[in-house]
Design an enzyme around this catalytic site. Sequence first.
Site, PDB file in Angstrom:
ATOM      1  N   HIS A  32      11.977  37.791   6.055  1.00  0.00           N
ATOM      2  CA  HIS A  32      11.984  38.174   7.472  1.00  0.00           C
ATOM      3  C   HIS A  32      10.659  38.843   7.842  1.00  0.00           C
ATOM      4  CE1 HIS A  32      13.964  39.662  11.211  1.00  0.00           C
ATOM      5  NE2 HIS A  32      13.104  40.655  11.053  1.00  0.00           N
ATOM      6  N   GLU A  33      10.194  39.765   6.993  1.00  0.00           N
ATOM      7  CA  GLU A  33       8.951  40.471   7.288  1.00  0.00           C
ATOM      8  C   GLU A  33       7.749  39.528   7.251  1.00  0.00           C
ATOM      9  OE1 GLU A  33       8.841  43.593   8.399  1.00  0.00           O
ATOM     10  OE2 GLU A  33      11.009  43.409   8.314  1.00  0.00           O
ATOM     11  N   HIS A  57       7.403  37.574  10.456  1.00  0.00           N
ATOM     12  CA  HIS A  57       6.747  38.257  11.574  1.00  0.00           C
ATOM     13  C   HIS A  57       5.237  38.019  11.530  1.00  0.00           C
ATOM     14  CE1 HIS A  57      10.027  40.264  13.520  1.00  0.00           C
ATOM     15  NE2 HIS A  57      10.394  40.930  12.445  1.00  0.00           N
ATOM     16  N   GLU A  76      12.641  39.050  16.921  1.00  0.00           N
ATOM     17  CA  GLU A  76      13.587  39.251  15.832  1.00  0.00           C
ATOM     18  C   GLU A  76      14.369  37.969  15.537  1.00  0.00           C
ATOM     19  OE1 GLU A  76      14.385  41.982  13.697  1.00  0.00           O
ATOM     20  OE2 GLU A  76      12.359  42.328  14.388  1.00  0.00           O
TER      21      GLU A  76
END
Length: 233
Positions: free
Chosen positions: A106-107, A110, A164
Amino acid sequence: MLVNENSAIQASKQAYTNTLEPFEKAGKLDNNPAQVKRIKTITDKLIQQAMSLRPNTRDWQWSTKLIDDPQTVNAWCMAGGKMAIYTGLIQKLSATDDEIAQVMGHEISHALLNHSAERMSLAMANNLALELLQNMTQANAQHVSLATAAAQVAITLPNSRGSETEADKLGILLAAKAGYNPNAAVSLWQKMAQVSGNQGFEFMSTHPSPENRQQALQKLIPEMMKHYQSAKK
């Protein structure tokens, strides 16, 4: 957008050093070889998938650091693949490899989606980066530009709901293709909700989790299982 991706990557190099420096001086950086190896094994697999998706990221100076802070439940990735994860996230959640892969996937997403530059732009537009510069001592402020300060502030700012959602979708895909079970995306947020309570985890503050988030991730799992099973083969 006040910052483009290339500028964000350059600024993040110094910001990464500045952010980690206090932990390094305190002996709280990469001081558990077994945990460091575990995190590196997971992130290396995710990085390979990221580079397959965006070949130009092979030029990024990828880095992963383990911060020894058992009270902090957090992880982040700056522009250019500069990552860190806190031991608190691993310990308080009793996080499995699959769940850690979901967090870091997920990070990384980004960064791949240029959300870092968006948050840097927000920090500059709201004078948050300038405030950080003004609060630094003269010694610490040396060699720090406004863009570097913005990159440091950016990791503390929440992403938009749209960002997100994008990172959720891409993160679970990266993890599945790297051979990590997509069901962990749901169990991760279930654990996060159960453990957080009123403690105000930093990860929760920068990663808003509406009630329908787990449901949205759940809907992605059948398609992601195909990639996961293929990777396991």
